[in-house]
Design an enzyme around this catalytic site. Sequence first.
Site, PDB file in Angstrom:
ATOM      1  N   GLY A 134       0.808  -1.224   0.000  1.00 55.07           N
ATOM      2  CA  GLY A 134       0.000   0.000   0.000  1.00 55.07           C
ATOM      3  C   GLY A 134       0.833   1.263   0.000  1.00 55.07           C
ATOM      4  O   GLY A 134       0.300   2.367   0.108  1.00 55.07           O
ATOM      5  N   HIS A 135       2.132   1.142  -0.114  1.00 55.52           N
ATOM      6  CA  HIS A 135       2.997   2.340  -0.024  1.00 55.52           C
ATOM      7  C   HIS A 135       4.035   2.300  -1.142  1.00 55.52           C
ATOM      8  O   HIS A 135       5.188   2.006  -0.895  1.00 55.52           O
ATOM      9  CB  HIS A 135       3.703   2.356   1.337  1.00 55.52           C
ATOM     10  CG  HIS A 135       4.393   3.663   1.653  1.00 55.52           C
ATOM     11  ND1 HIS A 135       5.629   4.007   1.156  1.00 55.52           N
ATOM     12  CD2 HIS A 135       4.010   4.700   2.413  1.00 55.52           C
ATOM     13  CE1 HIS A 135       5.991   5.192   1.603  1.00 55.52           C
ATOM     14  NE2 HIS A 135       5.024   5.647   2.371  1.00 55.52           N
TER      15      HIS A 135
END
Lengths: 135, 85
Positions: free
Chosen positions: A44-45
């Site tokens: 998610g990053h």
Amino acid sequence: MSEIPAHLPHRYPFLLVDRILEREPGVRVVAEKLVTSGEPYLQGHFQDRPLVPGALLLEMLAQAGGFLEAESLHGSAIFLAGVQDARFRSPAFPGDRLRLEVKAAGAFGGIMKLSGIVSCEGRELCTASLLVKRP
Amino acid sequence: MSDLKLRVKDMIIERLKLEGMTPDQIDDGAPLFGDGLGLDSIDALELVLGIEQVFGVKIEDEAAGMKAFKSVQALTDFIAEHAKV
């Protein structure tokens, strides 16, 4: 020093040191972390452009710092008490072989000051001073 | 104020980033930790490093620290006693 898990209490997915390359007890440690695309935080990053969160680069330095005093810590954790002058100059990506260099910069009353550099292929990605507390 | 005491106060203000504080606002007799300036253990380490860098005086252990950090006056006396001039 091959038995990394014996010297740090951190475990998957939060053990962020893969190898110790050089070590002068109480003075200096050089460790290594290989960033793979399987790292959970990269999902998610960010989805389109995975890169290692800057805060985790500081965590890597702190974990590497745990090896400075490995003999007297007996595998227990040191805790972050402060971060000074952190600079993130360039991001770390999957595939990067990160060199984590930590030097002792002073100690008093159970608090140690460490100065750290995260670099990749000679490029400095992050520099910071960490204050850590012994248990 | 003695020259050394003023330098000690300047070092404290700079090293601990006590922005907006002036040397004459620091009471010579007030304790540095707890009720006085209210410093904590991280500040203690910063002061130990600052004293070594600026005055070349080492505070070897906590016993020496207890003595030196009683007040600005005590710290000034400690530095005057241990500095190699």
